[in-house]
Design a protein around this motif. Structure first.
Motif, short mmCIF file in Angstrom:
data_model
loop_
_atom_site.label_atom_id
_atom_site.label_comp_id
_atom_site.label_asym_id
_atom_site.label_seq_id
_atom_site.Cartn_x
_atom_site.Cartn_y
_atom_site.Cartn_z
N VAL A 99 0.86 -1.18 0.00
CA VAL A 99 0.00 0.00 0.00
C VAL A 99 0.90 1.24 0.00
O VAL A 99 1.86 1.31 0.78
N PRO A 100 0.65 2.22 -0.87
CA PRO A 100 1.50 3.42 -0.92
C PRO A 100 1.57 4.10 0.45
O PRO A 100 0.58 4.13 1.19
N ASP A 101 2.73 4.65 0.76
CA ASP A 101 2.94 5.28 2.07
C ASP A 101 1.88 6.33 2.37
O ASP A 101 1.33 6.39 3.47
N TYR A 102 1.59 7.17 1.37
CA TYR A 102 0.64 8.27 1.61
C TYR A 102 -0.74 7.72 1.96
O TYR A 102 -1.47 8.30 2.78
N ALA A 103 -1.11 6.57 1.35
CA ALA A 103 -2.43 5.99 1.60
C ALA A 103 -2.50 5.41 3.00
O ALA A 103 -3.55 5.48 3.65
N VAL A 104 -1.41 4.81 3.49
CA VAL A 104 -1.37 4.27 4.85
C VAL A 104 -1.57 5.39 5.85
O VAL A 104 -2.38 5.30 6.79
N VAL A 105 -0.82 6.48 5.68
CA VAL A 105 -0.91 7.61 6.60
C VAL A 105 -2.31 8.22 6.55
O VAL A 105 -2.93 8.48 7.60
N ASP A 106 -2.83 8.41 5.36
CA ASP A 106 -4.15 9.03 5.20
C ASP A 106 -5.24 8.18 5.86
O ASP A 106 -6.11 8.71 6.55
N ALA A 107 -5.17 6.85 5.68
CA ALA A 107 -6.19 5.97 6.26
C ALA A 107 -6.14 5.99 7.78
O ALA A 107 -7.18 6.02 8.45
N ALA A 108 -4.94 6.01 8.35
CA ALA A 108 -4.80 6.03 9.80
C ALA A 108 -5.33 7.34 10.38
O ALA A 108 -6.04 7.34 11.39
N VAL A 109 -4.98 8.44 9.75
CA VAL A 109 -5.42 9.75 10.24
C VAL A 109 -6.94 9.87 10.14
O VAL A 109 -7.61 10.36 11.06
N LYS A 110 -7.51 9.41 9.03
CA LYS A 110 -8.97 9.46 8.87
C LYS A 110 -9.66 8.64 9.95
O LYS A 110 -10.70 9.04 10.47
N GLN A 111 -9.10 7.48 10.26
CA GLN A 111 -9.70 6.62 11.28
C GLN A 111 -9.73 7.34 12.63
O GLN A 111 -10.73 7.29 13.35
N VAL A 112 -8.65 8.00 12.98
CA VAL A 112 -8.59 8.71 14.25
C VAL A 112 -9.57 9.89 14.26
O VAL A 112 -10.26 10.14 15.26
N ARG A 113 -9.66 10.59 13.15
CA ARG A 113 -10.56 11.75 13.07
C ARG A 113 -12.02 11.34 13.17
O ARG A 113 -12.86 12.15 13.58
#
Length: 447
Positions: A99-113
């Motif tokens: 999974v692209p790095d940016y997508a991993v970070v984006d998914a984690a941040v969205k989950q927390v938000r």
């Protein structure tokens, strides 16, 4: 490090399910097996993704924790374990998936938000981005065996003691996901026909194993509902090492057999598949787990006598009729199947082992009088620890005059990842092969 797995970016709901599974294991002490219902109703692709995340984090848990620690200004509070696990999921994906790095970070941040802890979103974002920049240096900086091998120190120490030449390879093997292995029901199909069905209906290939004739290791895991013939009883899912039990015991027509710790019934079924003309009693302490034996029997075409009882409490269930053969697949540390059940590393404790050894010994001693003179008892575990295996059998032989160790023919065993120098046979977990098992075949002297 394991090979990276190719998974597309996920959505928040599947990540939430994975997070809930991890919380159940780490906070409530639940096993991954007991939480299967959380993924059963998902689409096969989504279920596989959730399992990949939850199993992956538990597989590398000690290592991921060690990598996270220097990225944090201060430790999180216990009540924020969900935030920590969200970051561990992210670290796992960054290290072990495509999974692209940016997508991993984006998914984690969205989950927390989307959670009640929006305050942590910026921290999660910063931690994961810092890890991307520092990944190699952080990995190179891992100091302890616990962090390098992603196992609790007590497991590492015990494997070093028991297997000084093999311990590192065993720990590495535990970090690779186990393959999906089928056992073909030779009463309803055959290996050649099933290989053709896999190719024609699923475009799947499978590998056969030397000396384990009913085993097929699939080239990739699939939901059983997607494979031909599951409801018709053409196959079961069972590790190749576990398939050795019935082969070694060799049921013969007319045999009266006891499967003393039977649930969920894989070995029970295999005994019937090798010889349907047997009278088998399937015993297990859990009535609920015995239902699985009954369900498997209905699907595969056999019907054992089911008894819910403690194998060691013989007077509560035995009718006095001795058995020709006994399969004793005793409760154990399950240290040989960690790659298939990585939660074992978090749920099992060092002081569990002595209690298990005492329980195994009690079951073995109580079961022995139930065996006919000339009969055979197969002692089995899915452990790598000598205290549960070789040492247990050596003690039993020293203290039981009418017991003898029967050599298991090499022609019925795998050719690699096996140790036969002590009492019984020890299988080691190996990639694209079997899990770790131990077998000792005991004979009761006549007269």
């Amino acid at each position: 490090m394991s090979n990276k797995q190719n998974h597309l970016p996920d959505n928040v709901p599947t990540r939430k399910i994975a997070l809930n599974i991890l919380l159940e294991v780490l906070q409530q002490g639940q096993s991954l097996s007991s939480l299967k219902h959380l993924t059963d109703k998902l689409e096969p692709r989504d279920g596989a993704f959730v399992r990949m995340l939850s199993f992956g984090v538990l597989r590398f848990y000690q290592q991921l924790q060690a990598l996270l620690k220097p990225l944090m200004k201060k430790p999180l509070k216990a009540k924020d374990l969900d935030i920590q696990l969200t970051m561990l999921i992210g670290l796992f994906q960054l290290m072990h998936t495509r999974v692209p790095d940016y997508a991993v970070v984006d998914a984690a941040v969205k989950q927390v938000r989307k959670s009640r802890k929006k305050w942590a979103a910026n921290m999660v974002n910063a931690v994961l981005r810092n890890f991307i920049r520092q990944q190699q240096a952080l990995v190179d900086g891992l100091k302890t065996d616990e962090a390098k091998f992603a196992h609790p120190q007590w497991i590492i120490d015990r494997l070093k003691q028991d297997w000084p030449q093999n311990w590192a390879a065993l720990l590495e093997a535990n970090l690779s996901p186990a393959p999906m292995t089928l056992r073909i029901n030779l009463q309803r199909s055959n290996v050649a026909d099933y290989l053709n069905a896999l190719q024609n209906e699923c475009e799947l290939t499978a590998e056969q194993l030397v000396n384990i004739p009913a085993a097929l290791i699939l080239s990739e895991a699939r939901d059983v509902r997607q494979l031909p013939g599951f409801s018709q009883g053409w196959f079961s899912v069972q590790d190749a090492g576990a398939q050795l039990a019935a082969q070694i015991l060799q049921p013969a027509a007319g045999d009266i057999i006891l499967d003393a710790c039977a649930a969920p019934g894989g070995k029970t079924a295999h005994l019937y598949e090798l010889q349907p003309d047997i009278k088998l009693t399937a015993l297990d302490v859990s009535e609920q787990r015995l239902q699985r034996v009954e369900e498997n029997g209905q699907r595969l075409g056999f019907k054992p006598q089911l008894i819910a009882a403690d194998a060691a409490d013989v007077d509560s269930w035995w009718d006095g009729k001795a058995f020709d053969k006994i399969l004793l697949d005793v409760p154990c540390s399950a240290s040989g199947v960690i790659r298939r059940h990585p939660d074992i590393k978090q749920l099992r404790r060092a002081d569990d082992i002595q209690a298990l050894v005492e329980l195994q010994r009690e079951i073995l001693l109580k079961s022995w009088p139930l065996l006919k003179p000339g009969g055979r008892l197969l002692y089995a575990t899915c452990s790598l620890f000598k205290a549960e295996n070789q040492q247990q059998i050596e003690w039993f032989l020293e203290n039981t005059q009418d017991a003898e160790l029967i050599e298991i023919p090499a022609g019925g065993l795998p050719q690699t990842h096996i140790e036969t120098s002590g009492a019984g046979v020890q299988l080691f977990p190996s990639s694209f092969s079997h899990d770790g098992f131990y077998y000792a075949l005991l004979g009761k002297k006549a007269g």
